[in-house]
Design an enzyme around this catalytic site. Structure first.
Site, short mmCIF file in Angstrom:
data_model
loop_
_atom_site.label_atom_id
_atom_site.label_comp_id
_atom_site.label_asym_id
_atom_site.label_seq_id
_atom_site.Cartn_x
_atom_site.Cartn_y
_atom_site.Cartn_z
CG LEU A 496 -10.63 -3.84 -7.22
CD1 LEU A 496 -11.19 -3.08 -8.40
CD2 LEU A 496 -11.29 -5.19 -7.09
N GLY A 497 -6.09 -3.78 -6.09
CA GLY A 497 -4.66 -3.80 -6.37
C GLY A 497 -3.96 -2.76 -5.52
CE LYS A 498 -0.92 -1.16 0.45
NZ LYS A 498 -1.04 -1.67 1.83
CD GLU A 500 7.78 3.08 -4.74
OE1 GLU A 500 8.48 4.05 -4.45
OE2 GLU A 500 8.13 2.19 -5.53
N GLY A 502 0.07 3.88 -4.60
CA GLY A 502 -1.33 3.98 -4.23
C GLY A 502 -2.03 2.65 -4.37
CB VAL A 504 -6.97 -0.05 -7.96
CG1 VAL A 504 -8.24 0.06 -8.78
CG2 VAL A 504 -5.82 0.59 -8.70
CE LYS A 522 -6.31 3.60 -12.34
NZ LYS A 522 -5.52 2.43 -12.03
CG ASP A 627 3.52 3.63 -17.15
OD1 ASP A 627 4.30 2.74 -17.55
OD2 ASP A 627 3.05 3.65 -16.01
CG ASN A 632 -0.24 1.16 -16.96
OD1 ASN A 632 -0.61 0.80 -15.85
ND2 ASN A 632 0.93 1.73 -17.16
#
Length: 871
Positions: A496-498, A500, A502, A504, A522, A627, A632
């Site tokens: 689903l996402g990438k 630096e 890691g 998802v 994750k 963060d 997020n």
């Protein structure tokens, strides 16, 4: 000879006449003040009634009131007058007289107009990129000279008067701005036209989309929308075909202009849909709405198949397969049956259905039939011919065919059986319990063995990691007993996402009741080097374990991913699957997606309220997020925002982080001043990040501080600069986010106060209270622009914004050392005195805060203080 003599005498006579024609008075040079009268005169001698023509710069001057004054019988005078001289009257003047095809001219004279300068080159509108340098040019002339030029940019004077022509070098602007120049000489001042510097933006969607059918081709034509102040370079055409279900065809990219494209090879009588977007050097426009189009009918492309018949004494019945829509190429008009008998063609027959019943079957014996499909355009190809015979003849012919097929099949089977028998006779292999052995190879008997089973002598697979095998302390093991999930229960899906740190992934988790739950996992990158790293991740999971709030993402569990040839596993965080993804991407798609959509102000404020409620809950648990940003925050299927990624995610999004020296990557555009300086985080620093998140929501996903590099953010903030008010952002919402950015942490609102303020705004925006009004912008006059937000302006004058604080970020009960850190004027002066880095706590001291140790880990100084999750 006589003729030639006569011609010579005639020419001499004319020459004498022209030679006697002359100007006795020529116009004189004049220098005239603008607005006064000018008069030029000419006199010619040698003609009785001359036609004197006035010339200016090579063009004839026509005057209805030109008068001639007789000086003598062959001597005449005339004048040209200008009642009010203007700059366009300046130029070169003379008189001309034509006689027998010969033109003589007077001496020329010049009218010079003195007055205020007139412009030979006025400022022109230009378009540029935000912050890009550009030049503006202005030129004016007299007389009288010299002429000097003064520039005005955005209503502000740029420097002093400078000689004409003048070029103004501008370092760059971020918004559209108007400009003009003034030209001055001894007579006065002239003002040029007002030009505009436009900021280049992506274009608008194309309009007026229509199609033109020309024979077998279809031409798609459209008009460009607003070009974004930049030439359009290409347009992308998306096309789909509606054949029961909508089928997308490959995109086409065409160069423009012209704004049209011709398609060939489209199916006849088919429904197509088109939509277009165009791009300039900035980006692409949204797609236009779909435009539907149906191609015209055509002749069927195929012949009917499976033509069969049944023949009796009474009638002949014909049947054939109907054509499908793609073969028919239109609406079926009829099926045409053509037949001949004895070589003679008969009258064709038409049938609406795919069958025919013809009476008198005997008359069709030995007749040949063919069928074709017809539309309004014409008939398609004919089917294969079928010969009509009685059923007995057909059966006899079929029986003979079957006999020959049986004979050939029997011969083939006998041949195969013979070959197999020969192979078996020559084969002398034996079968053992575990395989085959003893096959001949030449003169010697070679033993070979093919194993029936194989065995792994390397031992069993590595056992699954457990809490006991990691060597962590007993208290942490007790807290995590119901959090650790065996890896075998997880099935990882697509990514689903990438980033630096890691990735998802979508995953499916097998539950105790054998049901399957869709989750998000994750997976951290392979930077786990010691058991303490894993223990730190699991300790953070222990904090998340007890979170139960609708606006805080719920931890499902943690799993440990085994790695080949590695002793330590990789932690995997298991979270609920969020249907709408992260808030930042959702906001971007609403503005820049293939199909943009509108988010109402009430929806945006509800997003802010959800985040504030989640952060208030985390604060009650003594958790500092560190963060907080739109990326997020996650959106579930009910469009509710959940705060996520509080430390455990290791910040997998890389684009918003900046490495400052040897310090780990930090989201500098979301971090408070005191955190940037000393890497110290408090609830007040989370409030700062919440203000930036509010700005992201109102700006629909734009990156904060556009045009400011990550490395420049600290210097930008220390000067007192802050994020500018987004377009369409009501004043009271901007006031709330602005209060979150006070340089003094104790002056920022708490999350409890922020929740109360946003709840009040939601109540005002509810459909029962008010309706969100449209935004009207006066493009002609920026100074009189009115922004009607539907929330009510806080300023006294409509359309203007005046903050409710006298001094930026003013708060009560402040000590003098804290007041030193208030900015005198936004973006003007540096901070006055003191060291703001140590004004970080609610009480203005640092000895009660959690500080970051040298090895990058957090240390809890007091048990009752906020918990900082290490990232």
């Amino acid at each position: 000879m006589g003729i030639y003599l006569w011609m010579i005498l005639f020419l001499l006579h004319n020459a004498n006449r022209v030679e006697g024609l002359k100007f006795t008075k020529n116009p004189a040079n004049l220098t005239v003040t603008q607005g006064n009268m000018a008069r030029l005169g000419c006199a010619v001698e040698g003609l009785i009634e001359p036609e004197i023509m006035w010339m200016k710069d090579g063009e004839k001057l026509y005057s209805m009131d030109q008068m001639y004054i007789t000086i003598d019988t062959h001597h005449w005078e005339t004048y040209h007058s200008v009642k009010s001289v203007q700059q366009q009257d300046a130029g070169k003047y003379w008189c001309e007289v034509e006689h027998h095809g010969t033109v003589i001219s007077s001496e020329p004279a010049w009218i010079t107009v003195e007055g205020v300068p007139h412009f030979t080159l006025e400022p022109q509108d230009i378009a540029t990129f935000p912050g890009a340098p550009f030049n503006l040019t202005c030129e004016a002339i007299g007389p009288p000279d010299p002429v000097q030029v003064l520039w005005w940019l955005g209503g502000v004077q740029e420097g002093d008067f400078r000689p004409s022509p003048s070029v103004l070098m501008v370092e760059g602007v971020n918004d559209s701005i108007k400009f003009y120049c003034e030209a001055k000489n001894a007579r006065g001042i002239s003002v040029s036209r007002t030009g505009t510097v436009y900021i280049k933006v992506p274009p608008d969607s194309p309009t007026n989309i229509h199609l033109d059918q020309m024979s077998d081709n279809v031409t798609l034509m459209w008009s460009p929308g607003f070009t974004g102040y930049s030439d359009l370079s290409t347009c992308t055409i998306q096309m789909s075909k509606n054949s029961g279900t909508k089928m997308k065809l490959p995109e086409l990219q065409v160069t423009v202009p012209p704004f049209q494209h011709t398609f060939g090879g489209l199916s006849s009588h088919s429904n197509y849909s088109f939509r277009i977007r165009c791009g300039n050097e900035v980006g692409s426009s949204p797609f236009s709405p779909w435009v539907d189009f149906q191609t015209p009918e055509a002749v069927p492309s195929a012949a009917p198949k499976n033509l069969t018949f049944q023949l009796t004494e009474q009638q002949l019945s014909l049947n054939w397969a109907a054509l499908n829509d793609e073969e028919l190429n239109g609406r079926l008009l009829a099926y045409k049956v053509q037949w001949n008998i004895g070589g003679e063609s008969q009258e064709p027959l038409l049938f609406k259905e795919n069958f025919a019943h013809l009476s008198g079957g005997a008359r069709f014996f030995n007749a040949t039939f063919q069928v074709s499909a017809c539309t309004v355009v014409g008939c398609g190809p004919l089917s294969m011919p079928v010969l009509i015979m009685p059923i007995s003849a057909v059966q006899a012919q079929s029986a003979r065919g079957h006999m020959w097929v049986g004979l050939l099949f029997g011969l083939l089977v006998a041949t195969i059986l013979g070959l197999l028998l020969i192979v078996l006779v020559h084969r002398r292999s034996k079968e053992s319990q575990f395989g085959s052995a003893f096959k001949s190879s030449g003169m010697e008997s070679v033993v070979s063995f093919t194993a029936a089973r194989s065995f792994n002598r390397q031992g069993l697979e590595f056992p699954e990691h457990t809490l006991d095998s990691l060597g962590i302390n007993d208290d942490l093991k007790t807290k995590l007993q119901d959090v650790l999930i065996p890896e075998r229960l997880l099935t990882l899906g697509h990514m689903l996402g990438k980033g630096e740190f890691g990735s998802v992934r979508e995953a499916f988790l097998k539950m105790e009741d054998s049901s399957v739950q869709k989750v998000a996992v994750k997976v951290l990158k392979t930077d786990i080097n010691s058991s303490s790293d894993i223990e730190q991740c699991l300790k953070e999971a222990a904090y998340m374990k007890d979170f139960h709030h609708p606006n805080v993402i719920q931890l499902i569990g943690v799993s440990l991913h085994r790695r080949p040839q590695q002793r330590l596993p990789i932690p995997m965080v298991i979270l609920p699957f969020m249907k709408h993804g992260d808030l930042h991407t959702f906001l971007l798609m609403s503005r820049l997606g293939d199909e943009p959509f509108t988010l109402s102000l009430q929806t945006l404020v509800q997003f802010m309220l959800d985040v504030a409620r989640g952060m208030e809950y985390l604060g009650s648990k003594n958790i500092i997020h560190r963060d907080l940003a739109a990326r997020n925050c996650m959106l579930n299927e009910n469009m509710t925002v959940c705060v996520a990624d509080f430390g455990l995610s290791k910040k997998i999004y890389t684009g918003d982080y900046y490495r400052q020296g040897s310090v780990s990557k930090l989201p500098v555009k979301w971090i408070a001043l005191e955190s940037l300086a000393d890497n110290v985080y408090t609830t007040q620093s989370d409030v700062w990040a919440f203000g930036v998140t509010m700005w992201e929501i109102m700006a629909r996903g734009q990156t904060p501080y556009p045009g400011v590099e990550n490395s420049e953010v600290y210097e930008y903030l220390i000067k007192g600069e802050r994020l500018k008010q987004p377009p369409d952002c009501p004043d009271d919402i901007y006031e709330i986010m602005h209060s979150c950015w006070s340089p003094v942490p104790k002056c920022r609102p708490s999350f409890q106060q922020l929740v109360a303020q946003l709840e009040g705004l939601c109540t005002e925006l509810s459909p029962a209270a008010t309706k969100e009004q449209l935004l009207y912008v006066n493009l002609e006059d920026d100074d009189d622009r009115e922004l009607d937000s539907g929330l009510g302006a806080t300023a006294n004058t409509p359309g203007t914004y005046e903050p409710q604080w006298g001094v930026p970020w003013q708060c009560t009960d402040m000590e003098d050392i804290e007041k030193d850190w208030l900015v005198v004027s936004s973006g003007a002066a540096l901070a006055i005195g003191g060291d703001y880095r140590y004004i970080i706590g609610p009480c203005g001291s640092t000895d009660r805060e959690s500080r970051q140790s040298e090895d990058g880990r957090s240390e809890d100084i007091r048990d009752d203080e906020d918990v900082i999750i290490n990232v």
